[in-house]
Scaffold this active site. Structure first.
Site, short mmCIF file in Angstrom:
data_model
loop_
_atom_site.label_atom_id
_atom_site.label_comp_id
_atom_site.label_asym_id
_atom_site.label_seq_id
_atom_site.Cartn_x
_atom_site.Cartn_y
_atom_site.Cartn_z
N LYS A 113 -66.20 -58.98 63.80
CA LYS A 113 -65.07 -58.16 64.25
C LYS A 113 -65.21 -57.76 65.72
O LYS A 113 -64.25 -57.83 66.48
CB LYS A 113 -65.07 -56.94 63.34
CG LYS A 113 -64.03 -55.95 63.48
CD LYS A 113 -64.09 -54.99 62.29
CE LYS A 113 -65.44 -54.34 62.07
NZ LYS A 113 -65.82 -53.32 63.06
N ARG B 161 -80.71 -60.98 62.57
CA ARG B 161 -80.64 -60.92 64.04
C ARG B 161 -81.95 -60.42 64.66
O ARG B 161 -82.53 -59.44 64.19
CB ARG B 161 -79.57 -59.92 64.47
CG ARG B 161 -78.24 -60.53 64.73
CD ARG B 161 -77.30 -59.44 65.24
NE ARG B 161 -75.96 -59.68 64.76
CZ ARG B 161 -75.03 -58.75 64.60
NH1 ARG B 161 -75.31 -57.49 64.87
NH2 ARG B 161 -73.85 -59.06 64.17
N ARG C 90 -74.88 -50.08 54.86
CA ARG C 90 -73.63 -50.16 55.65
C ARG C 90 -72.56 -50.92 54.86
O ARG C 90 -71.39 -50.57 54.89
CB ARG C 90 -73.89 -50.83 57.00
CG ARG C 90 -74.64 -49.92 57.97
CD ARG C 90 -75.21 -50.68 59.16
NE ARG C 90 -74.22 -51.19 60.06
CZ ARG C 90 -74.47 -52.11 60.99
NH1 ARG C 90 -75.69 -52.61 61.12
NH2 ARG C 90 -73.52 -52.53 61.79
N ARG D 21 -62.29 -45.85 59.45
CA ARG D 21 -63.22 -46.35 58.44
C ARG D 21 -63.11 -45.58 57.14
O ARG D 21 -63.82 -45.89 56.20
CB ARG D 21 -64.64 -46.21 58.96
CG ARG D 21 -65.26 -47.49 59.52
CD ARG D 21 -66.60 -47.09 60.08
NE ARG D 21 -67.59 -48.10 60.13
CZ ARG D 21 -67.90 -48.82 61.21
NH1 ARG D 21 -67.21 -48.68 62.30
NH2 ARG D 21 -68.91 -49.66 61.16
N ARG E 278 -82.88 -54.43 65.76
CA ARG E 278 -82.27 -53.12 66.00
C ARG E 278 -82.53 -52.22 64.79
O ARG E 278 -82.50 -52.70 63.65
CB ARG E 278 -80.75 -53.31 66.18
CG ARG E 278 -80.20 -52.72 67.43
CD ARG E 278 -78.78 -53.13 67.66
NE ARG E 278 -77.85 -52.56 66.68
CZ ARG E 278 -76.54 -52.80 66.68
NH1 ARG E 278 -76.02 -53.59 67.59
NH2 ARG E 278 -75.75 -52.26 65.78
P1 AMP Z 1 -70.32 -50.49 64.21
O1 AMP Z 1 -70.96 -50.99 65.45
O2 AMP Z 1 -68.81 -50.45 64.29
O3 AMP Z 1 -70.80 -51.18 62.96
O4 AMP Z 1 -70.76 -48.95 64.06
C1 AMP Z 1 -72.10 -48.57 64.04
C2 AMP Z 1 -72.27 -47.20 63.42
O5 AMP Z 1 -71.53 -46.22 64.15
C3 AMP Z 1 -71.77 -47.06 61.98
O6 AMP Z 1 -72.71 -47.53 61.04
C4 AMP Z 1 -71.56 -45.55 61.89
O7 AMP Z 1 -72.78 -44.86 61.76
C5 AMP Z 1 -70.99 -45.23 63.27
N1 AMP Z 1 -69.51 -45.37 63.27
C6 AMP Z 1 -68.78 -46.29 63.94
N2 AMP Z 1 -67.46 -46.13 63.71
C7 AMP Z 1 -67.34 -45.07 62.88
C8 AMP Z 1 -66.24 -44.41 62.25
N3 AMP Z 1 -64.98 -44.83 62.42
N4 AMP Z 1 -66.50 -43.35 61.45
C9 AMP Z 1 -67.76 -42.92 61.26
N5 AMP Z 1 -68.86 -43.51 61.79
C10 AMP Z 1 -68.66 -44.57 62.60
#
Ligand code: AMP
Length: 223
Positions: free
Chosen positions: A13, A125, A169, A86, A158
């Site tokens: 994405k 990764r 996740r 989300r 990471r």
């Molecule tokens: P991502 O890179 O989009 O997978 O986001 C990494 C992390 O950021 C997620 O696992 C959450 O801990 C936090 N995060 C990102 N977007 C959101 C959201 N819309 N609501 C809550 N936490 C978020």
């Protein structure tokens, strides 16, 4: 175009968001990037968010919504939201806040990927700590395990990409984010995109879906 991208971690994405932003000249608002930047810089928000990110949990809705709306208010019209909303409360807030601004979402693309494939893509990764060269132990392994082919540096994972965190996740995605597919499909502007293929193939599918959605709704205010 005001676009929301949905999809489990590992669905590509983020990559597609950057490609679509370049192609259509839109602004990118990626919540994961915003949180990671704040953690790196040691801001107050970063301190609040770090434990959630490391555990693969969602940052609380009130914090996240405030950050996204502030970001939206800073960009010109035409943006892609990557990683937001989300949860249903986030989607409802977004809907009412954007309605109040006369800037509703025009299209939602949901990238679809099998969970086991997602685990391999992310938990596999590794990045060179020295030169940042990217690897994947399943799809693109280094010649010598744990060592960078390019510079001999150590390969690192990471903290939020361990298998345990990735599985958490994915669980969070299934429980809290997947219900948004129904939320947006009921509003008539969701398209599902098969996330298996080359980056270019997936982009082509996304572009076709956007053309279809824009063509379907002739009202300029939505586009
Ligand atoms: P991502 O890179 O989009 O997978 O986001 C990494 C992390 O950021 C997620 O696992 C959450 O801990 C936090 N995060 C990102 N977007 C959101 C959201 N819309 N609501 C809550 N936490 C978020």
């Amino acid at each position: 175009m005001r676009i929301v991208l949905l999809g489990p971690p590992g669905s590509g994405k983020g990559t597609q968001a950057r490609r679509l932003v370049d192609r259509f000249g839109l602004s990118l608002i990626a919540t994961g990037d915003i949180f990671r930047w704040n953690v790196r810089e040691g801001t107050e928000l970063g301190h609040r968010a770090k434990a959630y990110l490391d555990a693969g949990e969602l940052v609380p809705d009130d914090v996240t919504i405030a950050i996204v709306m502030a970001a939206i208010d800073k960009v010109p019209d035409g943006f892609i939201l990557d990683g937001f909303p989300r949860t249903i409360p986030q989607a409802e807030s977004l809907e009412s806040e954007l309605a109040a601004r006369g800037r509703p979402i025009s299209s939602v693309l949901a990238f679809i990927l099998d969970e086991e494939e997602a685990v391999k893509r992310i938990a596999g990764r590794r990045t060179c700590a020295n030169c940042q060269a990217p690897y994947n132990v399943f799809f693109n392994p280094p010649v010598t395990e744990g060592i960078c082919d390019v510079c001999g540096g150590p390969l690192v994972q990471r903290t939020d990409e361990s298998e345990e965190t990735v599985r958490r996740r994915l669980e969070v995605y299934r429980e809290q984010t997947a219900p948004l597919l129904k939320f947006y499909s009921e509003r008539g502007f969701l398209r599902e995109i098969d996330a298996v293929g080359t980056e270019e193939e997936v982009t082509q599918r996304a572009v076709a879906a956007l053309a279809d959605l824009v063509g379907k709704d002739q009202s300029e205010s939505r586009i």
